[in-house]
Design an enzyme around this catalytic site. Structure first.
Site, PDB file in Angstrom:
ATOM      1  N   ASP A  42       0.900  -1.275   0.211  1.00 45.01           N
ATOM      2  CA  ASP A  42       0.009   0.066  -0.133  1.00 45.01           C
ATOM      3  C   ASP A  42       0.884   1.145  -0.016  1.00 45.01           C
ATOM      4  OD1 ASP A  42      -1.813   1.809   0.304  1.00 45.01           O
ATOM      5  OD2 ASP A  42      -2.652   1.228   2.389  1.00 45.01           O
ATOM      6  N   HIS A  43       1.271   1.455  -1.092  1.00 45.16           N
ATOM      7  CA  HIS A  43       2.242   2.606  -1.356  1.00 45.16           C
ATOM      8  C   HIS A  43       1.858   3.750  -2.094  1.00 45.16           C
ATOM      9  CE1 HIS A  43       6.322   0.714  -0.262  1.00 45.16           C
ATOM     10  NE2 HIS A  43       5.382   0.238   0.451  1.00 45.16           N
TER      11      HIS A  43
ATOM     12  N   SER B 228       3.749   0.957  11.112  1.00 46.78           N
ATOM     13  CA  SER B 228       3.962   2.186  11.401  1.00 46.78           C
ATOM     14  C   SER B 228       4.451   3.060  10.300  1.00 46.78           C
ATOM     15  CB  SER B 228       5.159   2.422  12.560  1.00 46.78           C
ATOM     16  OG  SER B 228       6.425   1.702  11.995  1.00 46.78           O
ATOM     17  N   GLY B 229       4.449   2.495   9.085  1.00 45.87           N
ATOM     18  CA  GLY B 229       4.987   3.310   7.929  1.00 45.87           C
ATOM     19  C   GLY B 229       6.350   3.564   7.144  1.00 45.87           C
ATOM     20  N   GLU B 230       6.362   4.288   6.460  1.00 42.65           N
ATOM     21  CA  GLU B 230       7.455   4.749   5.822  1.00 42.65           C
ATOM     22  C   GLU B 230       7.447   6.148   5.336  1.00 42.65           C
ATOM     23  OE1 GLU B 230       6.015   2.537   3.696  1.00 42.65           O
ATOM     24  OE2 GLU B 230       6.807   0.540   4.795  1.00 42.65           O
TER      25      GLU B 230
ATOM     26  N   ASN C 298       5.993   6.975   1.602  1.00 46.57           N
ATOM     27  CA  ASN C 298       4.456   7.029   1.767  1.00 46.57           C
ATOM     28  C   ASN C 298       3.802   8.069   2.475  1.00 46.57           C
ATOM     29  OD1 ASN C 298       4.855   4.964  -0.356  1.00 46.57           O
ATOM     30  ND2 ASN C 298       5.262   3.820   1.730  1.00 46.57           N
TER      31      ASN C 298
END
Length: 327
Positions: free
Chosen positions: A37-38, A105-107, A110
């Site tokens: 999911d990017h 926790s994401g990057e 994105n």
């Protein structure tokens, strides 16, 4: 018995192709399918970044048997957790109970696009814990009206709830974080065959009297091709970002940043870490490392958006047969 999945890599294929690959992967015998999911690809050479939730909605209608999951969604910045809960509930209805909500926790790559900056890792993890609680409450049908440390929810409830509850998986990168999230999630997600992470997760779940039938879901990149040199070249061009490791990958903000950070990674370096070519031996060896670390599920990533058709039609079925026999 280990379950094997196929990765819908949104960074390397467009939305219509992803749906087509999902159908072919189900026909080839994969047990489940996960979607990244990017907002951006890791490298410009990958060339794609469609909206994962639209793709998954289409995949839910185009497939019948495979389980589906996000791998993973960040519910803290680009998406508010209340919106993630609504998306997950709707997708579970469309998928007839086959969906698992994978969270992380994401990057920076994105999440920075919404202009809210990029918090420290400790704060990101605290935000994720609070987001999971909001999502849990909404998926349980509760009316949520709260102001927490990071999120405010103003009189929210979900009006379409699935008959099958939505399981929540959480992505972690250390035994410490695994232990901290074990009481609040159902399944563990990790990208490295690290037994310490799995042990930390399971010990924390025992301490919290949480159900022990938790899945441990890993991901294994491969680059199958009958021409090994072509496979190595493709893996280097499109997947050398993988060599950076989680601390680097989480913080770089753009594909250009990933290109700069990996400019000294050589093709032979990539070939040491990613099984390239038609020999299934190294794939089996790397998959076995996951099962020996305690993983129950392994999602394969076939590198190269233009090489999914051949992989799915020529290699997937015999590879799955050997994996199920040897791992």
């Amino acid at each position: 018995m280990t379950r094997f999945g196929y990765t819908l890599m949104t960074e390397q294929s467009g939305p219509k192709d992803l749906v087509r690959y999902a159908i072919a992967a189900e026909e080839a015998g994969f047990d489940f399918e996960v979607s990244s999911d990017h907002y951006s690809p890791w490298l410009s050479s990958q060339g794609h970044a469609p909206y994962a939730w639209t793709v998954l909605g289409a995949v839910a209608q185009a497939t019948e048997r495979v389980d589906l999951a996000t791998y993973v969604t960040c519910p803290t910045m680009r998406y508010h957790p209340a919106v993630v809960a609504q998306k997950a509930a709707t997708l579970q209805i469309l998928a007839d109970g086959r969906f698992t909500l994978g969270l992380g926790s994401g990057e920076n790559l994105n999440e920075h696009v919404v202009g809210e900056g990029w918090p420290t890792v400790r704060r990101r993890q605290a935000m994720l814990r609070e987001a999971i609680q909001i999502i849990r409450d909404l998926l349980c049908g509760e009316h949520v009206d709260r102001k927490g440390d990071y999120f405010e929810v103003d009189s929210a409830r979900l009006w379409d709830l699935p008959d099958t509850p939505v399981p929540i998986g959480v992505a972690v990168s250390s035994g410490e974080t695994a232990a901290s999230f074990a009481p609040v999630a159902d399944h563990l997600i990790a990208v490295a065959p690290d037994a310490d992470i799995v042990d930390g997760w399971r010990q924390a779940r025992r301490s919290a009297a949480a159900p022990q039938e938790s899945r441990v879901i890993g991901q294994l990149p491969i680059c199958w091709d009958t021409d090994r040199e072509s496979a190595i070249k493709r893996a280097h061009a499109e997947f050398r970002w993988f060599a950076g490791g989680w601390p680097v990958n989480a913080d770089l903000p753009t594909p250009a940043g990933f290109a700069a950070a990996t400019k000294f990674v050589r093709p032979e370096d990539v070939a040491e870490n990613i099984a390239c070519g038609s020999d299934f031996g190294k794939i089996i060896e790397q998959a076995r490392a996951y099962t020996e670390a305690g993983f129950t599920d392994i999602a394969l990533v076939q590198v190269g958006g233009d090489h999914q058709d051949r992989f799915l039609s020529e290699a997937a079925e015999p590879l799955l047969a050997e994996l199920r026999t040897s791992v």
